[in-house]
Every structure is written in C-alpha cells, then in structure tokens.
Design a protein around this motif. Structure first.
Motif, PDB file in Angstrom:
ATOM      1  N   GLU A   8      40.453  47.635  49.440  1.00  0.00           N
ATOM      2  CA  GLU A   8      40.414  47.754  47.988  1.00  0.00           C
ATOM      3  C   GLU A   8      41.008  46.516  47.299  1.00  0.00           C
ATOM      4  O   GLU A   8      40.716  46.236  46.142  1.00  0.00           O
ATOM      5  CB  GLU A   8      41.151  49.015  47.513  1.00  0.00           C
ATOM      6  CG  GLU A   8      42.648  49.000  47.677  1.00  0.00           C
ATOM      7  CD  GLU A   8      43.151  49.376  49.058  1.00  0.00           C
ATOM      8  OE1 GLU A   8      44.369  49.468  49.219  1.00  0.00           O
ATOM      9  OE2 GLU A   8      42.342  49.588  49.985  1.00  0.00           O
ATOM     10  N   VAL A  11      38.252  44.102  45.879  1.00  0.00           N
ATOM     11  CA  VAL A  11      37.218  44.590  44.973  1.00  0.00           C
ATOM     12  C   VAL A  11      36.881  43.598  43.860  1.00  0.00           C
ATOM     13  O   VAL A  11      35.708  43.285  43.637  1.00  0.00           O
ATOM     14  CB  VAL A  11      37.573  45.989  44.407  1.00  0.00           C
ATOM     15  CG1 VAL A  11      38.796  45.961  43.521  1.00  0.00           C
ATOM     16  CG2 VAL A  11      36.403  46.582  43.667  1.00  0.00           C
ATOM     17  N   TYR A  27      33.521  58.000  42.318  1.00  0.00           N
ATOM     18  CA  TYR A  27      34.389  58.580  43.342  1.00  0.00           C
ATOM     19  C   TYR A  27      34.127  60.069  43.453  1.00  0.00           C
ATOM     20  O   TYR A  27      33.466  60.665  42.600  1.00  0.00           O
ATOM     21  CB  TYR A  27      35.866  58.296  43.020  1.00  0.00           C
ATOM     22  CG  TYR A  27      36.317  58.895  41.709  1.00  0.00           C
ATOM     23  CD1 TYR A  27      36.956  60.136  41.676  1.00  0.00           C
ATOM     24  CD2 TYR A  27      36.105  58.244  40.511  1.00  0.00           C
ATOM     25  CE1 TYR A  27      37.352  60.703  40.475  1.00  0.00           C
ATOM     26  CE2 TYR A  27      36.500  58.797  39.324  1.00  0.00           C
ATOM     27  CZ  TYR A  27      37.118  60.024  39.304  1.00  0.00           C
ATOM     28  OH  TYR A  27      37.502  60.589  38.127  1.00  0.00           O
ATOM     29  N   LEU A  37      44.521  55.581  44.952  1.00  0.00           N
ATOM     30  CA  LEU A  37      43.482  54.602  45.244  1.00  0.00           C
ATOM     31  C   LEU A  37      42.665  54.257  44.002  1.00  0.00           C
ATOM     32  O   LEU A  37      42.390  53.086  43.740  1.00  0.00           O
ATOM     33  CB  LEU A  37      42.562  55.106  46.353  1.00  0.00           C
ATOM     34  CG  LEU A  37      41.437  54.177  46.768  1.00  0.00           C
ATOM     35  CD1 LEU A  37      41.985  52.848  47.290  1.00  0.00           C
ATOM     36  CD2 LEU A  37      40.553  54.839  47.811  1.00  0.00           C
ATOM     37  N   LYS A  40      44.609  51.984  41.798  1.00  0.00           N
ATOM     38  CA  LYS A  40      44.742  50.652  42.403  1.00  0.00           C
ATOM     39  C   LYS A  40      43.469  49.837  42.202  1.00  0.00           C
ATOM     40  O   LYS A  40      43.520  48.668  41.818  1.00  0.00           O
ATOM     41  CB  LYS A  40      45.056  50.794  43.895  1.00  0.00           C
ATOM     42  CG  LYS A  40      45.477  49.512  44.542  1.00  0.00           C
ATOM     43  CD  LYS A  40      45.991  49.763  45.944  1.00  0.00           C
ATOM     44  CE  LYS A  40      46.630  48.517  46.515  1.00  0.00           C
ATOM     45  NZ  LYS A  40      47.200  48.742  47.832  1.00  0.00           N
ATOM     46  N   ILE A  41      42.332  50.447  42.445  1.00  0.00           N
ATOM     47  CA  ILE A  41      41.050  49.755  42.274  1.00  0.00           C
ATOM     48  C   ILE A  41      40.835  49.369  40.817  1.00  0.00           C
ATOM     49  O   ILE A  41      40.487  48.229  40.508  1.00  0.00           O
ATOM     50  CB  ILE A  41      39.891  50.632  42.789  1.00  0.00           C
ATOM     51  CG1 ILE A  41      39.943  50.697  44.318  1.00  0.00           C
ATOM     52  CG2 ILE A  41      38.537  50.105  42.304  1.00  0.00           C
ATOM     53  CD1 ILE A  41      39.007  51.703  44.924  1.00  0.00           C
TER      54      ILE A  41
END
Length: 76
Positions: A8, A11, A27, A37, A40-41
């Motif tokens: 990640e 990205v 997602y 996650l 974070k992305i």
C-alpha cells in the motif's frame, strides 16, 4: 496489480507512474476500515495530491451496476 507486505506504500507512486489523476478506492467490508488500511491508502493518495473517491461493497462476482456506481462517483 501489486501484492505483498506494505504494498500500500506504493499506491500514489504507481498512480502517478501510469498517469493517473483520480482513483476509485473500492473496498469490501469493514475490515479495511478497522485495520486502518483504508485510511493509510487514502492518506498516501492525499499526500501525493491524487484525488480519490471511496466505494465500499466489493463482493465476489460483482454486478455491473456496482461498477457503474463507481464510475459515476468518479465523474462527480
């Protein structure tokens, strides 16, 4: 597609490498949120100035209508 530990982190660089300017982050359920996650992305994209839209609800063998919903979100 990139897989693996801490993938990640790549990205935003990958989006830029291939000329992307806006991303649909699609997602599944709540685990992406609970694990951090998704944040974070989205954070990596935001830091790099890449616009993004999120859409939850990934399922195996998705219906075309969900893909069309994602396309419409990106257009807005």
């Amino acid at each position: 597609m990139v897989f693996g530990k801490e993938s990640e982190e790549q990205v935003a660089a990958l989006v830029r490498k291939y000329g992307g300017t806006k991303v649909l982050v699609h997602y599944g359920g709540q685990s992406a949120i609970r694990s951090g996650l998704l944040d974070k992305i989205c954070g990596k994209l935001k830091e790099s100035g890449v616009d993004y839209v999120t859409l939850g609800g990934v399922v195996p063998y998705p219906r075309l209508s969900l893909a069309q919903q994602g396309i419409e979100l990106c257009r807005k």
